[in-house]
Enzyme design. Structure first.
Site, short mmCIF file in Angstrom:
data_model
loop_
_atom_site.label_atom_id
_atom_site.label_comp_id
_atom_site.label_asym_id
_atom_site.label_seq_id
_atom_site.Cartn_x
_atom_site.Cartn_y
_atom_site.Cartn_z
N ARG A 256 0.86 -1.18 0.00
CA ARG A 256 0.00 0.00 0.00
C ARG A 256 0.90 1.24 0.00
NH1 ARG A 256 -2.58 0.93 5.39
NH2 ARG A 256 -1.22 2.74 5.43
N HIS A 260 -3.66 4.79 4.42
CA HIS A 260 -4.80 3.87 4.35
C HIS A 260 -5.97 4.52 3.62
CE1 HIS A 260 -7.93 1.08 5.40
NE2 HIS A 260 -8.59 2.04 6.02
N TYR A 269 2.98 5.34 11.74
CA TYR A 269 3.22 3.96 12.16
C TYR A 269 4.13 3.14 11.25
CZ TYR A 269 -0.84 3.51 9.02
OH TYR A 269 -1.69 3.59 7.96
C1 LIG Z 1 -15.56 -5.31 10.02
C2 LIG Z 1 -14.73 -4.10 9.93
N1 LIG Z 1 -13.89 -3.80 10.93
C3 LIG Z 1 -13.12 -2.70 10.89
C4 LIG Z 1 -13.18 -1.85 9.83
C5 LIG Z 1 -12.32 -0.59 9.78
N2 LIG Z 1 -11.30 -0.76 8.77
C6 LIG Z 1 -11.45 -0.26 7.53
S1 LIG Z 1 -10.23 -0.74 6.52
C7 LIG Z 1 -9.45 -1.61 7.74
C8 LIG Z 1 -8.19 -2.36 7.43
C9 LIG Z 1 -8.38 -3.33 6.33
O1 LIG Z 1 -7.16 -3.91 6.00
P1 LIG Z 1 -7.01 -4.89 4.76
O2 LIG Z 1 -8.03 -5.97 4.84
O3 LIG Z 1 -5.61 -5.32 4.72
O4 LIG Z 1 -7.37 -4.01 3.50
P2 LIG Z 1 -6.63 -2.72 2.95
O5 LIG Z 1 -7.25 -1.53 3.60
O6 LIG Z 1 -5.18 -2.84 3.26
O7 LIG Z 1 -6.89 -2.71 1.48
C10 LIG Z 1 -10.15 -1.51 8.93
C11 LIG Z 1 -9.74 -2.13 10.20
C12 LIG Z 1 -14.09 -2.19 8.80
N3 LIG Z 1 -14.25 -1.42 7.73
N4 LIG Z 1 -14.84 -3.30 8.88
#
Ligand SMILES: Cc1ncc(C[n+]2csc(CCOP(=O)(O)OP(=O)(O)O)c2C)c(N)n1
Ligand SMILES: Cc1ncc(C[n+]2csc(CCOP(=O)(O)OP(=O)(O)O)c2C)c(N)n1
Ligand SMILES: [Mg+2]
Ligand SMILES: [Mg+2]
Lengths: 363, 326, 326, 363
Positions: A256, A260, A269
């Protein structure tokens, strides 16, 4: 002590970081010119992405999740799918959606906070963005079940991130899809981070591809910055699915490159060196080098492409900005197929209030 | 004595609780180095280390369920669910285990955990980030549900929640996280969980509310006060086990009641309060009990979000209607 | 024209719906060869085959979530959750996806699914088999919640639920599954989802109830009728979107209302009905609105279960109290 | 195409169906007499089980889940745990609970529908029976986290069935336990059935042990009718856990010889031949043969054992039956640590009603 079962997880990469072929290329890539559309799509994605961030920074868009660094993933998938397939995506998969036919105006409308952005004219059976992590995997199982029940040669493609592979929904889905041999491809974009949580915190598994073993389905790991590897793996998986051989789990290892979302500040971080290192492996550079080396791409092509991408994105942004705001009625209609008489008064009262008062809300 | 925001007060209470009691452990997504997406856990990792400030894998059901296991072993887990829209997956563990551990083992095991989550609309976020599941949690026997509405109450009630020997769902009004500051003394003094807070005394009408809507309700009360209308404003704060006595006593004096919540109307916490008035307070009512709530619709995406949340004009209109009733 | 039980009526409606519409698919744990642990899906496997009568892996969240995917593709999934105590894990999918699919895509995709689950206490089962989560589901915007109380209404309402283009949570009163029989004509005629059912007309007091408690409430009404007290008995049946007009009109005539439910008291569906009376019906009330509910406690294991459920004496006492109020 | 990772799942069995050793026995089993306590415990379990069913059939007990066929599992685990460990069980693990020190009277009290059955005097930190499938796995993670945080040499042992391995809770737990290297053993009793749903419907995975690979933790499959194999695998796993090397997943392959519970009729959905076949592999016979062959067990021992088991079980059943019913107050107390004033009136009213009216409920 006997052996009950053995397993192997493969890693696929065709292009090295400088765009040199590491192995014989798959059929679709033997003519380098055939990869030009991939490159064009990837550049358009990156241009769109930058514009979306700019719009957000200038208060013209809501929170936006950048796709920077995953263009190879999106192009590799987008070009493997057929119109009649179903795409189930996260917030970071706009690139695939673009190749599926969702317009950039519609995508921006969504990020601008308007439900109409998910009523895209293009792939009418594709799912809207799923925000609740991994929840869409379960829908993919149902979609694929329907396809199989109806004996259709269609495939559901479901995206998740590395973080999502920790959530029960993901496992329940790959397991059930395996049990029923459903036509679905689960695609994990392992970009090393789930907001601030590194991949290593999510799981002791050496690869995320090996999670497939729990479901008794094939799993493969690919270089997610190598569009040839991604496209090849997805093509193979979709072919299996289409001919009734069930689901596959693909892990694409990438990074990434952005925060985020626009609401995040990744410098809190993660070390800048890690990001700098990752830039060396980024997908556009690699494919551009490959095309240049093959003699099918040069500076003129590049400049022309950038120009056309910019104007296309600019036009989409303008169309987005010019879209009249949604009417307040949008809150009520399409809540149920038929408006319920019992709720009519409630809705009318609120609408009346909105029309008379606007809002004096602090938020 | 610092003026701090509500989210800073949450942070202060967490640090205080972790400092006072080595059994307190904070866990959740991004609560470590990032300090939580709202910075509620900022600095805790540096002070208390990664064993007590735990970034978990991405799974809310896990976060809730493992908190129950920790609590049964005598730790005092304070887990964070990043947004209340992601708290629905914790309901199974809360209903089926957290709420019952003490009862089903006759007190042999218990569940002194706190589940914190930002709650409510108003920050123009993506889908699922504006939910108000307070009524769902408040329906569950065996837990407490707390919903502070100011920095001071956030501090004192969170300390109380952490010290409480039973499970507490602690809802934090996202919209108020940084909306205003208040002086908060870090004296480690908890506020009681068995009482509403009367924020304004008044004689003409009782306004009952909680969470972020306390903010607008107080504004309206002040506005009306300037016009000679005397509103009593009650912050329910603890939605379960709820202190009905304060509400009933107030309405017994004013004879009129308006209940304000940003949750959808049907089967909300507002319904419970109005229902209790329809039974135990009926004789004291001089006017219908009016609920100012969200409509029974899905929180729209940001472009229409401001129309979703009840606003001052709606509260005002409800009060006027109530007052004009003869 | 056969006299059948409520669970047989559910079975009949399922068979009829599957027969009429090839898009109807039944799925859940043990719904195939076993015919469901209560036999609600008995015989469907043999008639419609394993592709349309689907034993799933053991995961309720999966069952709900995949139903959403099926529904978006145009199937009409009718999923069974074996007991409502296991339905809490489906709430996330119901709130965050089933309820929103139509709204968030402006009608491009929709979610014509039904989630069936046995509900309520009274069969002396192990823990978690006696839950009443009706209020939690009824709070969710975008879905319907239906809770029949007789074989005939189970048949007609389930047909309506399956034909409805939006998600319906269909709660079945476990205690009534085999408690009595009724003549049910398998004519494929659905009952409306937008109305309460007035089961007895009366002039002295309105008794509002749903699910299994309809049974005791009718008994009490009959008992009182013999004593010259005329009770109007309303089976709410559809808890969301609820038909308040019928209730309000009835209370406008009788002036008195007792609401009976076996769910815990705090923030229940009974609260919503009483709250609506406190607003829209206040002027017609001659007595406080009394709720006969379970206490806010955990359903005890079988040895004390019978004390948990509201009984006829409690209903009777509430009615008398209401009638005696001057 | 390179190899990212390879995996092997082992199968452990020491005794064949007739009780002959198939491989050199582990240390604890080299003296056959050392296995006598295992056998005795297994016979006691079976006696208890039969009594519980009899009590249910005569209306003296609620719905009961038989452990018939899994005695080797329960003995193998029960004898591997230390008092200070924590056991998290399903409804089918009464045998382990007995070895942990939960009395049969307490177990019967639980099945009789009285919460006091879970307030056992024995292993005070053990969890009560978990009815909601797989939910206890998450608790095990928390328990093990607490043990690790406090640097204790204790282990959490968590039981699930084959059906439970389809549920998200299970995967989230093994994954998290792996990520934190927690002292926990996940034990899958694969008895081939989840009520009427066969193992093959749950998953396409060849073994359930391989689900460990998704979590990056060791997984092993054992013959669940062979108490030596079970005990050995559990001992090894607990040793790893105790010395800080993290979790293990064990799958024990066995068979549910009884109906799912007393409320079930398995003949509706599975052929009698399958059950008859399974009886040939059942665990008691095998161990008895082994002991007899080794000359440490004979008919006299057997008769004496049966007699003592019967009388022990009989006494426990009587003690259960003689236990005065719970007072109605039990519904209210221990709901919260301190009774809330705000609920006092509600509770008092119900208690008053119960005392005056008993109940006239139809149910
Ligand atoms: C069930 C749930 N828990 C928490 C969140 C908050 N949240 C949004 S994105 C994220 C991280 C997701 O990481 P990843 O699956 O690696 O996807 P990326 O963002 O890196 O594409 C979190 C914790 C959410 N959207 N849904
Ligand atoms: C979450 C949940 N869903 C459904 C049930 C109903 N149920 C009780 S036991 C069971 C089957 C469990 O099978 P398995 O995990 O193999 O354990 P076994 O009964 O064979 O020991 C089911 C579906 C339940 N108790 N919990
Ligand atoms: Mg990621
Ligand atoms: Mg099983």
């Amino acid at each position: 002590m006997t052996t009950a079962a053995t397993f192997r997880i493969e890693y696929q990469q065709f292009l090295d970081e400088r765009g040199h072929a590491l192995a014989p290329l798959p059929a679709f890539a033997t003519d380098p010119a055939a990869l030009i559309p991939f490159y064009e799509a990837m550049v358009l994605m990156r241009t769109y992405d930058a514009k979306a961030i700019a719009l957000q920074r200038t208060g013209q868009l809501g929170t936006y999740a950048s796709l920077l660094g995953k263009e190879a993933v999106d192009a590799g998938i987008g070009y493997a799918m057929r119109p009649e397939d179903v795409f189930l995506c996260t917030y970071r998969d706009n690139g695939v959606q673009m190749l599926r036919g969702v317009t950039m105006r519609e995508l921006l409308l969504y990020w601008g906070g308007d439900e109409r952005g998910s009523d895209f004219a293009g792939p009418r059976r594709d799912f809207p963005v799923s925000i609740t992590i991994a929840s869409q995997c379960l829908h993919a199982v149902g979609v694929a079940y329907a396809m199989k029940l109806r004996k259709q040669a269609r495939v559901a493609v479901c995206m998740v991130g590395d973080g999502a592979t920790s959530k029960g929904d993901f496992y329940e889905s790959i397991n059930a899809a395996g049990a029923w041999k459903l036509p679905v491809v689960f695609f994990v974009t392992n970009n090393q981070w789930a907001i601030s949580v590194p991949r290593s915190t999510q799981s002791a598994a050496e690869t995320l591809a090996q999670k497939a073993i729990a479901a008794g389905i094939p799993g493969v790991q690919v270089d997610g910055n190598d569009v040839i590897a991604v496209h090849h793996a997805v093509q193979e998986a979709m072919m299996l699915a289409r001919k009734g051989d069930g689901p596959t789990l693909i892990e694409a290892v990438t990074y990434r490159l952005a925060d985020h979302t626009t609401a995040d500040d990744a410098s809190r971080y993660r070390p800048p060196e890690e990001v700098a290192e990752a830039w060396k492996r980024e997908p556009l550079l690699r494919l551009r080098n490959f095309l240049s080396n093959a003699g099918v791409w040069d500076k003129t092509h590049e400049e022309e492409l950038l120009r056309s991408c910019n104007s296309e994105v600019q036009a989409a942004a303008q169309a987005y900005i010019d879209t009249p705001p949604p009417p307040p009625e949008q809150m009520f209609d399409q809540l149920y197929a038929a408006p319920a008489a019992a709720q009519a008064a409630q809705h009318a009262a609120l609408l009346e209030h909105v029309k008379n008062h606007g809002t004096n809300h602090a938020g | 004595m610092a003026q701090i925001t509500l989210v800073e007060a949450v942070n202060l209470a967490l640090a205080r609780a972790m400092n006072d009691d080595p059994e307190v452990v904070v866990l959740g997504e991004d609560v470590g180095r990032d300090g939580g997406v709202f910075r509620a856990t900022l600095g805790l990792l540096d002070t208390f280390g990664p064993e007590r400030v735990v970034d978990t894998p991405l799974a809310e059901n896990l976060i809730a369920g493992m908190s129950i296991g920790m609590a049964a072993e005598g730790l005092k887990p304070v887990c964070e669910i990043q947004f209340s829209g992601f708290s629905y997956t914790t309901i199974d563990q809360i209903v089926n285990h957290a709420a019952r551990m003490r009862h089903r083992t006759r007190g042999r095991l218990s569940c002194p955990m706190v589940l914190r989550t930002p709650c409510g609309a108003g920050i123009h976020p993506p889908e699922h980030h504006s939910e108000s599941p307070d009524a769902m949690f408040a329906h569950i026997p065996g837990i407490r549900v707390v919903y502070p509405s100011s920095p001071r109450r956030a501090y004192g009630l969170l300390l109380a929640a952490i010290r409480d020997p039973d499970p507490v769902v602690f809802l934090e009004p996202t919209r108020l996280y940084r909306l205003f500051k208040e002086e908060v003394v870090d004296d480690g003094v908890a506020l009681p969980l068995d009482t509403c807070f009367t924020l304004r005394e008044g004689t003409d009408v009782t306004l009952v509310t909680w969470g972020a809507m306390v903010y607008e309700t107080l504004q309206v009360a002040d506005e009306l006060s300037a016009q000679g209308v005397s509103c009593e404003v009650i912050d329910v704060a603890t939605l379960k086990i709820m202190d009905f006595d304060t509400i009933l006593a107030s309405v017994a004096r004013t004879g009129r009641c308006v209940i304000v919540t940003e949750a959808p109307h049907h089967c909300s916490v507002a319904s419970e309060i109005a229902a209790t008035l329809a039974d135990q307070g009926l004789l004291t009512l001089l006017a219908p009990v009016v609920r100012v709530t969200a409509a029974d619709i899905i929180v729209p995406l940001p472009r229409l979000e401001r129309h979703y949340l009840p606003d001052r004009a709606q509260i005002l209109a409800a009060i006027r209607k109530t007052l004009e009733f003869a």
